[in-house]
Design an enzyme around this catalytic site. Structure first.
Site, mmCIF file in Angstrom:
data_model
loop_
_atom_site.group_PDB
_atom_site.id
_atom_site.type_symbol
_atom_site.label_atom_id
_atom_site.label_comp_id
_atom_site.label_asym_id
_atom_site.label_seq_id
_atom_site.Cartn_x
_atom_site.Cartn_y
_atom_site.Cartn_z
ATOM 1 N N SER A 189 -11.368 -1.232 3.396
ATOM 2 C CA SER A 189 -10.335 -1.310 4.679
ATOM 3 C C SER A 189 -9.964 -0.067 5.008
ATOM 4 O O SER A 189 -9.456 0.947 4.085
ATOM 5 C CB SER A 189 -9.270 -2.194 4.387
ATOM 6 O OG SER A 189 -9.791 -3.423 3.835
ATOM 7 N N ARG A 223 0.804 -1.281 -0.076
ATOM 8 C CA ARG A 223 -0.036 -0.060 -0.021
ATOM 9 C C ARG A 223 0.633 1.167 -0.038
ATOM 10 O O ARG A 223 0.641 2.217 0.682
ATOM 11 C CB ARG A 223 -0.743 0.131 1.355
ATOM 12 C CG ARG A 223 -1.757 -1.129 1.459
ATOM 13 C CD ARG A 223 -2.756 -1.261 0.159
ATOM 14 N NE ARG A 223 -3.414 -2.603 0.161
ATOM 15 C CZ ARG A 223 -2.932 -3.798 -0.240
ATOM 16 N NH1 ARG A 223 -1.839 -3.908 -0.977
ATOM 17 N NH2 ARG A 223 -3.574 -4.840 -0.348
ATOM 18 N N GLU A 266 -5.730 3.753 6.085
ATOM 19 C CA GLU A 266 -5.522 3.565 4.696
ATOM 20 C C GLU A 266 -5.806 4.652 3.725
ATOM 21 O O GLU A 266 -5.294 4.933 2.609
ATOM 22 C CB GLU A 266 -6.025 2.296 4.001
ATOM 23 C CG GLU A 266 -5.682 1.692 2.620
ATOM 24 C CD GLU A 266 -5.737 0.288 2.476
ATOM 25 O OE1 GLU A 266 -6.241 -0.016 1.209
ATOM 26 O OE2 GLU A 266 -5.696 -0.527 3.319
#
Length: 395
Positions: free
Chosen positions: A264, A175, A387
């Site tokens: 998420s 990520r 995130e």
């Protein structure tokens, strides 16, 4: 025909609640929409020249804007298109595709599956647009964009023009990417390299029966009734991923409030193996690759050239990835949890998603996120990182 990526903005003053999948956030002072690459380049360069505050927005699936809104210009990316790229360097059985930054990601995956091109089928159902994929190095069910990314076309602010950047120069990690870490510019398109599938024996049509890439995620293998490393018809794998994501509220659905989210909300933390030993035995742990040791030998030629003597580096600590969902659940924050009077709640299907159950404010989303972070830190000493991109909000 391409599906609609989202409603066109009403104009200046459009609220971010209309532009993002979390459906919260105040108004944008001004909205520009780029439907073609030359428009995207011209708008971005013009905005850089003014030094006024502005932001780039794709599908809005990774953005949470504060309730006051954004005091500047929002540039919406709506360029679309998929085209093969001739590349003599590719081995037989591989295809290179160029995808415009504003192209809907899941439509891209569906197109690849329909044509029997494997490599992104486990990334089915991920919301957002192609241009954002390398920024976040999107991933799910054992696949990541970095597995297939060839390069990106990037409008570099510092250099003042567009350039092609190979994938291995983007610092792609879990990520993360060089773009996320401060490389300033705009992704104009991405190139990916996929496998041209061979039809299974006896198949009447090639595309429906070509096989997926080897399955690398236990939950997906279990859902398909196969072993890790097995391959299944590519369409079957896509359908299974979409079912799994939908069961967790991770496929956008206007009727499902659990999908009014950013997916998420927290990344899975990566900690040292030593730290993880103090966690309960039931805590999931996923070993991370160990970096290759750096050659500590300095040659005479390097010494003569004035290069410093290399000093051996200590062996890096082994790292493991933890499950943020497990940590949240075991810290006592269960599915469906919400703070009193709040419109924001933990998804009733998955503890990793913070959702807008109707009428939530950005402040309520942030308040719930802070509560989750505090509970996990108090219980396990792990600090969860968000995130999505948060604007004007603090955790």
């Amino acid at each position: 025909m391409l599906p609609e990526i989202g409603p066109e903005p009403a104009g200046d003053g459009t609220p971010f609640s209309d532009l993002t999948t979390m459906r919260v956030g105040g108004p944008a002072e001004r909205v520009l929409v780029a439907h073609a690459t030359d428009e995207l380049v011209a708008y971005a360069q013009g905005l850089w020249d003014t030094d006024e505050p502005w932001m780039l927005l794709g599908g809005g699936s990774n953005t949470v804007m504060n309730d006051r809104g954004f005091p500047g210009t929002v540039l919406l990316v709506r360029t679309t298109g998929i085209a093969p790229v001739a590349d003599d360097a590719l081995p037989e059985g591989r295809i290179r595709l160029r995808v415009q930054a504003g192209h809907d990601w899941d439509h891209l995956v569906a197109t690849c599956v329909e044509n029997g091109w494997s490599g992104v089928e486990a990334l089915s159902g991920i919301p957002g647009l192609a241009g954002a994929a390398p920024v976040q190095n999107i991933g799910a069910y054992g696949q990541e964009l970095s597995d297939v990314l060839h390069s990106i076309e990037f409008l570099d602010r510092e250099r003042g023009h567009a350039r092609r950047i190979p994938a291995d120069a983007l610092g792609l990690a879990y990520r993360d990417s060089a773009i996320k870490q401060g490389l300033e510019g705009v992704v104009l398109s991405i190139d990916i390299v996929l496998t041209v599938g061979e039809p299974t024996r006896g198949a009447r049509h090639a595309a429906p029966e070509v096989l997926s890439e080897p399955i690398a995620y236990a939950q997906l293998a279990g859902a398909l009734g196969v072993e890790l490393g097995d391959r299944v018809p590519i369409r079957e794998l896509r359908e299974s991923v979409l079912r799994l994501r939908a069961s967790k509220g991770m496929v956008l659905d206007a009727e499902d409030r659990d999908s009014w989210s950013c997916g998420s909300f927290f990344t899975n933390p990566i900690v040292t193996e030593r730290f993880a030993r103090d966690l309960p035995e039931s805590a999931p742990r996923f070993p991370q690759p160990v970096p290759e040791p750096v050659d500590a030998v300095t040659t005479f030629a390097e010494l003569e050239a004035g290069l410093p003597v290399r000093v051996p580096e200590p062996e890096p600590e082994r790292m493991v990835k933890l499950s943020a969902a497990w940590l949240i659940d075991q810290a006592g924050v269960r599915r469906g949890f919400r703070l009193p009077g709040s419109g924001a709640a933990i998804s009733s299907k998955h503890t990793l998603a913070i959702t807008n159950q109707g009428g939530a404010t950005a402040d309520e989303v942030a308040e719930l996120a802070r509560f989750v972070v505090q509970r996990v830190q108090q219980e396990f000493g792990v600090i969860l990182a968000p995130e999505p991109n948060l604007y004007g909000l603090e955790l």
